[in-house]
Design an enzyme around this catalytic site. Structure first.
Site, PDB file in Angstrom:
ATOM      1  CG  HIS B  85      -1.756   1.275   1.269  1.00 48.51           C
ATOM      2  ND1 HIS B  85      -2.944   1.382   0.573  1.00 48.51           N
ATOM      3  CD2 HIS B  85      -1.567   2.482   1.866  1.00 48.51           C
ATOM      4  CE1 HIS B  85      -3.451   2.598   0.762  1.00 48.51           C
ATOM      5  NE2 HIS B  85      -2.637   3.282   1.542  1.00 48.51           N
ATOM      6  CG  ASP B 164     -11.965   3.538   6.249  1.00 47.22           C
ATOM      7  OD1 ASP B 164     -11.430   4.404   6.952  1.00 47.22           O
ATOM      8  OD2 ASP B 164     -11.739   3.407   5.037  1.00 47.22           O
ATOM      9  NE  ARG B 171     -10.142  10.887   8.839  1.00 47.02           N
ATOM     10  CZ  ARG B 171      -9.274  10.056   8.278  1.00 47.02           C
ATOM     11  NH1 ARG B 171      -9.649   8.839   7.906  1.00 47.02           N
ATOM     12  NH2 ARG B 171      -8.038  10.425   8.078  1.00 47.02           N
ATOM     13  CB  SER B 186      -8.518   5.170   7.232  1.00 44.81           C
ATOM     14  OG  SER B 186      -9.061   5.124   5.931  1.00 44.81           O
ATOM     15  CE  LYS B 190      -9.350   1.807   3.303  1.00 44.90           C
ATOM     16  NZ  LYS B 190      -9.450   3.074   2.558  1.00 44.90           N
TER      17      LYS B 190
END
Lengths: 428, 428
Positions: B85, B164, B171, B186, B190
């Site tokens: 990620h 989320d 947000r 967050s 996931k």
């Protein structure tokens, strides 16, 4: 293309910046018109609570809330005006004797008041226990009564500072009530929009008050005094004790009865003392010198004004006041000196007995509340009545008694006891 | 009677308390089901941003978000899994060569990706410039492709961590994006729900990244590594430079072309270096030792895997990639050394040329973007092409050129220049 956007304003305050006039004007206006969403305003309110605001920001914020609605004007009256605002306390019935007393001294007193929520009572709830008395007045009727009687206590219309009304409801559900810039601007926007010439703030300090310690109370008081002064309203604040409840009663009809005793020349000494202290400040603020409110009170002129004020709004000042159907007496546990009677404990008990409401719009009982038969510094006798609880619904006694547990101390006779003064400080 | 209420939880965090497990579980569940209102969650998010969260709170918050939805499981695969990620950078096409390279080394790579918003591109947007390629896959098709091809890049389903998804949208409009506990939870909710066995985080640092300074990036990285490790996912993070954009292109088809060059054994040195560094971490995380990804890249096996990966999702790996209709060349202002090329300036230019989107769901141009013909440390010649801008809509050039103003420096030849390493730090 709008001048600002909500995220920009939130991030500025979040990161500790001082908001510009343009940002403040925009965000209040856009929130009032629904262009800034509740979830954006609540994030901003939390950032204000945690990061604070400068005096300039608070003044601009207040002005923007005033600009969101209409303004009133008392300049056509033949007398100067003086208003009083209390941040809320237990047994705080002072408005009831104070407004007619100051009016009897020649100063017009417009008291736009609210209903109570939680453990502190509302002035309108108290007066509504007088048979026939109506809180709602048209603007014309209010002005006529001010000119004629000199004092009016009525419900504030919805046209003053609508941004504050919307923001206050939001703060209540988002944990953002306890921000001094937001408290100060909420109170002062309504008082400045109302158009009073002078204002005395009674900022309560202690266990039964919103402000538990003197330092924060002093900060709130000086913030509000600066806001009023900058807006051309002669403003002064007294910081007064709310660790002990005022007088000997907390409730609606119970407090009206005590207020009438004060107007008749009797009543508890602390209520008389605070009423006179606030009256002197209001008279000074309105430029009315050379009148001694103690003499006016003793003369019966304040009681005459009270009767006219009640009658003018449909009330019968001679009618019997409502009495609760049930009472329960709490006796003194030992013989000795009462050294403490906690304002929050008494306030919660009165609320649980039915004198106050838990949700907006709920009904209150006129006769419910708490009487105490001694004040700190008094001697009590084992087994003699210390408190009397009043309610129409006896199932309420047990919860009220719970809130009184640990709420008072009786010490051996001869224990040193130093009374707390009522007026703790003055901010001008 | 619910276990908690929103105001209680907000006030606890506002006043600096550590939230209990029960408070966190309740507030995430109640928010997912609409019992906690947006204006309450945004006030809580602001309090978290300003007052922080402990490691325990962040872990519990992450778990509560995972529990709000479904979980996936790759344990039936014949190969170990590794995911990567990136927190998002300009020209960050690394997933495109990396996923087939790691798959070619014998590790399954499930890359559930998103679309871009703002100045950093999204991996799905890039791959969608390949004619025929489809981002949406059923869970069965995804598992089959992982088993067969070894790599899949596809859209994340809506069933993972729905709390989320809702909180992220909130947000975004309330100025509460930049909270490390909320960013970390967050991302990790996931990734943990997705069920990968190991995870490599590429945390970008610099002008073009979300995290502008190394200290905050390190804090985010170590928070995420702890969350992954506690959840049983072997997790490591590289902190990598994003003051300069990656490679020589930013855009969709432009970056696919550059990625194919890397798979063919060429491509910009920095892209190759970062691809190999991340591949080594992924192989180590998956327990696949003794394989050198540089050799696998050189062998052509990664290119074979790329072709199969594209074909499996309907794409034609041999098709010509889209080209923008218009180009505009920016020439070097003087002859000398290029000492700076700002990632944010390039990212904004690519976005304004049509490579990215300003609002969710908007279309992007496949051919739009920016090419740069030199990287910091290279010599440039006055009047020779420095940047080429690509777009289908020539009216976009002027705003793109504005964002490039001041975005690069050319210094006299011979100026001392110290290159920034790509990998700045490693957190495990």
């Amino acid at each position: 293309m709008p001048a600002h956007d909500a995220v920009e304003v939130i991030i500025a305050k979040r990161d500790g910046a001082e908001l510009s006039d343009s940002q403040i004007d925009w965000v209040i206006d856009a929130y009032t018109h629904g262009e800034v969403a509740d979830e954006q305003m609540s994030a901003l309110a939390m950032a204000v609570l945690l990061n604070g605001m400068t005096r300039r920001e608070i003044a601009r914020w207040t002005n923007a809330m005033i600009a969101s609605g209409e303004r009133m004007d008392f300049s056509s009256l033949s007398r100067p005006t003086a208003d009083k605002h209390s941040t809320g306390g237990v047994g705080d019935k002072i408005t009831l004797p104070l407004a007619p007393l100051v009016a009897a001294c020649g100063v017009a007193v417009p008291q736009l008041s609210g209903r109570g929520l939680g453990h502190t009572g509302g002035t309108l709830d108290k007066l509504e226990s007088v048979p026939g008395w109506q809180a709602a007045l048209s603007r014309e009727a209010m002005l006529a009564q001010l000119e004629d009687v000199g004092a009016v206590v009525c419900a504030a219309g919805s046209g003053l500072a609508p941004a504050d009304k919307k923001l206050y409801a939001l703060r209540d559900v988002t944990g953002t009530v306890e921000a001094i810039p937001l408290i100060a601007s909420s109170i002062m926007s309504k008082k400045i929009a109302e158009g009073t010439g002078s204002l005395v703030l009674d900022v309560k300090v202690g266990t039964g008050a919103f402000m538990k310690d003197l330092e924060r109370a002093r900060e709130l008081a000086s913030t509000m005094v600066a806001l009023g002064t900058d807006a051309g309203v002669r403003t002064v604040a007294l910081l007064t004790d709310m660790s002990t409840p005022l007088g000997l009663t907390a409730g609606n009809a119970l407090e009206v009865r005590e207020s009438v005793e004060v107007l008749a020349g009797g009543g508890p000494a602390d209520v008389v003392e605070l009423t006179l202290a606030l009256a002197r400040e209001m008279l000074a603020g309105a430029g009315r010198t050379g009148v001694d409110p103690a003499e006016v009170l003793a003369s019966g002129a304040a009681m005459d004004c009270w009767r006219r004020m009640i009658s003018a709004q449909g009330g019968d000042p001679a009618a019997d006041l409502p009495v609760a159907r049930e009472t329960h007496v709490v006796t003194a546990p030992t013989t000795g000196l009462l050294t403490r009677l906690d304002a929050m404990a008494v306030g919660l008990a009165a609320w649980r007995l039915g004198a106050g409401r838990a949700t907006q719009g709920a009904a209150v009982q006129a006769g419910a509340g708490v009487e105490w038969h001694a004040r700190p510094g008094d001697l009590v006798t084992s087994g003699a009545p210390l408190l009397t609880l009043h309610t129409d619904e006896p199932e309420r006694f047990s919860r009220a008694l719970e809130s009184l547990e640990g709420g008072y101390d009786v010490q051996p006779t001869g224990t040193a006891y130093e009374p707390t003064p009522i007026v703790l400080d003055r901010v001008s």
